[in-house]
Design a protein around this motif. Structure first.
Motif, PDB file in Angstrom:
ATOM      1  N   THR A   1      -2.726 -10.421 -10.819  1.00  0.00           N
ATOM      2  CA  THR A   1      -1.689  -9.611 -10.846  1.00  0.00           C
ATOM      3  C   THR A   1      -0.539 -10.072 -10.554  1.00  0.00           C
ATOM      4  O   THR A   1       0.739  -9.864 -10.864  1.00  0.00           O
TER       5      THR A   1
ATOM      6  N   GLU B   1      -5.980   4.295   5.041  1.00  0.00           N
ATOM      7  CA  GLU B   1      -5.635   5.564   4.835  1.00  0.00           C
ATOM      8  C   GLU B   1      -4.767   5.877   3.544  1.00  0.00           C
ATOM      9  O   GLU B   1      -5.234   6.492   2.761  1.00  0.00           O
ATOM     10  N   LEU B   2      -3.644   4.830   3.342  1.00  0.00           N
ATOM     11  CA  LEU B   2      -2.979   5.089   2.136  1.00  0.00           C
ATOM     12  C   LEU B   2      -3.761   4.440   0.947  1.00  0.00           C
ATOM     13  O   LEU B   2      -3.516   4.798  -0.146  1.00  0.00           O
ATOM     14  N   ALA B   3      -4.312   3.160   1.086  1.00  0.00           N
ATOM     15  CA  ALA B   3      -4.977   2.738   0.040  1.00  0.00           C
ATOM     16  C   ALA B   3      -6.110   3.494  -0.556  1.00  0.00           C
ATOM     17  O   ALA B   3      -6.166   3.704  -1.774  1.00  0.00           O
TER      18      ALA B   3
ATOM     19  N   ALA C   1      -5.905   6.839  -0.843  1.00  0.00           N
ATOM     20  CA  ALA C   1      -5.052   7.732  -1.593  1.00  0.00           C
ATOM     21  C   ALA C   1      -4.425   7.302  -2.885  1.00  0.00           C
ATOM     22  O   ALA C   1      -4.132   8.289  -3.919  1.00  0.00           O
ATOM     23  N   ALA C   2      -4.235   5.811  -2.848  1.00  0.00           N
ATOM     24  CA  ALA C   2      -3.647   5.410  -4.084  1.00  0.00           C
ATOM     25  C   ALA C   2      -4.568   4.647  -5.114  1.00  0.00           C
ATOM     26  O   ALA C   2      -4.139   4.470  -6.033  1.00  0.00           O
ATOM     27  N   LYS C   3      -6.044   5.014  -4.981  1.00  0.00           N
ATOM     28  CA  LYS C   3      -6.865   4.625  -5.718  1.00  0.00           C
ATOM     29  C   LYS C   3      -6.760   5.061  -7.072  1.00  0.00           C
ATOM     30  O   LYS C   3      -6.146   5.527  -7.843  1.00  0.00           O
TER      31      LYS C   3
ATOM     32  N   THR D   1       0.893  -1.127  -0.123  1.00  0.00           N
ATOM     33  CA  THR D   1      -0.097   0.052  -0.136  1.00  0.00           C
ATOM     34  C   THR D   1       0.875   1.230  -0.029  1.00  0.00           C
ATOM     35  O   THR D   1       0.592   2.226  -0.720  1.00  0.00           O
TER      36      THR D   1
ATOM     37  N   GLU E   1      -2.295   3.514 -12.691  1.00  0.00           N
ATOM     38  CA  GLU E   1      -2.752   2.515 -11.355  1.00  0.00           C
ATOM     39  C   GLU E   1      -2.472   0.931 -11.892  1.00  0.00           C
ATOM     40  O   GLU E   1      -1.890   0.518 -11.028  1.00  0.00           O
TER      41      GLU E   1
ATOM     42  N   MET F   1      -7.738 -10.673 -10.117  1.00  0.00           N
ATOM     43  CA  MET F   1      -6.900 -11.011  -9.010  1.00  0.00           C
ATOM     44  C   MET F   1      -5.641 -12.104  -9.450  1.00  0.00           C
ATOM     45  O   MET F   1      -5.245 -12.994  -8.696  1.00  0.00           O
TER      46      MET F   1
ATOM     47  N   ARG G   1       1.644   6.112  -7.089  1.00  0.00           N
ATOM     48  CA  ARG G   1       0.426   6.947  -7.681  1.00  0.00           C
ATOM     49  C   ARG G   1       0.522   8.392  -7.331  1.00  0.00           C
ATOM     50  O   ARG G   1       0.586   9.107  -8.312  1.00  0.00           O
ATOM     51  N   GLN G   2       0.726   8.829  -6.076  1.00  0.00           N
ATOM     52  CA  GLN G   2       0.657  10.053  -5.500  1.00  0.00           C
ATOM     53  C   GLN G   2       1.947  10.909  -5.991  1.00  0.00           C
ATOM     54  O   GLN G   2       1.646  12.100  -6.044  1.00  0.00           O
TER      55      GLN G   2
ATOM     56  N   LEU H   1      -2.420   1.971   9.052  1.00  0.00           N
ATOM     57  CA  LEU H   1      -2.329   3.111   8.210  1.00  0.00           C
ATOM     58  C   LEU H   1      -2.629   2.365   6.680  1.00  0.00           C
ATOM     59  O   LEU H   1      -2.884   2.992   5.833  1.00  0.00           O
ATOM     60  N   ILE H   2      -3.254   1.196   6.553  1.00  0.00           N
ATOM     61  CA  ILE H   2      -3.446   0.686   5.292  1.00  0.00           C
ATOM     62  C   ILE H   2      -4.614   1.304   4.402  1.00  0.00           C
ATOM     63  O   ILE H   2      -4.337   1.713   3.363  1.00  0.00           O
TER      64      ILE H   2
END
Lengths: 176, 176
Positions: free
Chosen positions: B3, B170-172, B174-176, A89, A103, B1, A96-97, B167-168
């Motif tokens: 990847t 929260e960051l996930a 943001a990375a969408k 993550t 993505e 899934m 990404r950010q 924190l997973i």
DNA sequence: AAATTTTGTTTGACATATCAAACAGATAGG
DNA sequence: CCTATCTGTTTGATATGTCAAACAAAATTT
């Protein structure tokens, strides 16, 4: 010069990592319990492969077994799975950010390296993200300037067989 | 899934990567030519292993063979080796210069992932480094503030089995 | 209850990557 | 020249991770 052998000295392999993650994911609504068949489907490998792989994963104490042949992450397995999710993550968010990577590519790359990143790396990445994505004026300004900077030098190639060592020496010196 | 299967879809494996790098390094003062024994010594594996590994590496056209059984990187092999060096160097510089990670750990981590990083990732990392290490006032300021920021939150753990997703999420998001 | 499907395991195979040991050819020392 | 070492290859072994196929047990359908 045997640093390269550290590659095989990780807590889990890529395969084991994804078995643990699959169990965690599948068990989410079943008290943590998952079945061999479902893991196989999730990972798109055969039940036979999962069955065999689980042997050593059980032996290492990363999963516990049911009387009905279901499996669940042990505390140790859960700790590892959480670490993997956190690392992936954090890396994906950074790609990404901060770097502005698409993505799909961020997913592939972060998935490849999640189990190889050290704890310090993960922790520092999170720090950097917390800072760069904060509303601290210095961070906001730097991110804005960096986005501009990226546009201005889009032809800077990584290393198109520049027989003169391209950017390698420049960066290597900085990383000493 | 699925990847996660991309892990095995790289141009080279970790082992092959280091065979190429060893040849490049050893051949430096010999017009690119290296011997099996020297490669084995460099990698700290047996001559037999190198001999076997070189079979497929030759078959893939990554190295050329001498009449005196020496090997040399082909243009394709050289291109790959340069790419690997560039990726490792960029990642190590980022870890050292930006994240402030110790050299040993930066070496190990960057060595583990050099062959797994996508070209876009490497290119963007170089951009970020060029910017953050430049004398642009915004970059200088941000780096200074970040070093301070790091000191202020040293207890922020990556993921010590925080059953609340730490924190997973929260960051996930943001990375969408 | 019987038939069918799903499930989990086992077996034999293959690919990669390593080792140790044996061997043959080349190089070097005496 | 003859011996000793070094070199590169091959062979048989191990470990991981995958497959297909066969099988028996469990679950589901009819």
């Amino acid at each position: 010069m045997e640093t390269w052998k550290e590659f095989d000295a990780n807590e889990v392999t890529h395969s084991v990592a994804h078995h643990l993650l699959a169990i965690h994911e599948l068990g989410r609504e079943y008290g943590g319990w998952a079945r061999v068949s479902d893991i196989a489907r999730q990972l798109d490998i055969t039940r036979g492969s999962v069955s065999i792989n689980l042997r050593s994963i059980k032996a290492r104490g990363l999963v516990a077994e049911d009387d009905r042949r279901q499996v669940k992450l042990s505390p140790k397995g859960l700790r590892i799975a959480h670490g993997l999710m956190a690392k992936k993550t954090a890396m994906k968010a950074f790609m990404r950010q901060v770097l502005g990577i698409a993505e799909d590519e961020a997913d592939v790359d972060s998935c490849k390296i999640e189990h190889l990143l050290g704890d310090v790396m993960a922790e520092r990445l999170v720090h950097l993200l917390r800072f760069l994505l904060s509303d601290d004026p210095a961070a906001v300004d730097a991110m804005k300037r960096f986005r501009q900077f990226k546009k201005e030098c889009p032809e800077s190639k990584t290393c198109p067989v520049c027989d003169g060592q391209c950017l390698i020496e420049e960066l290597a010196a900085a990383a000493k």
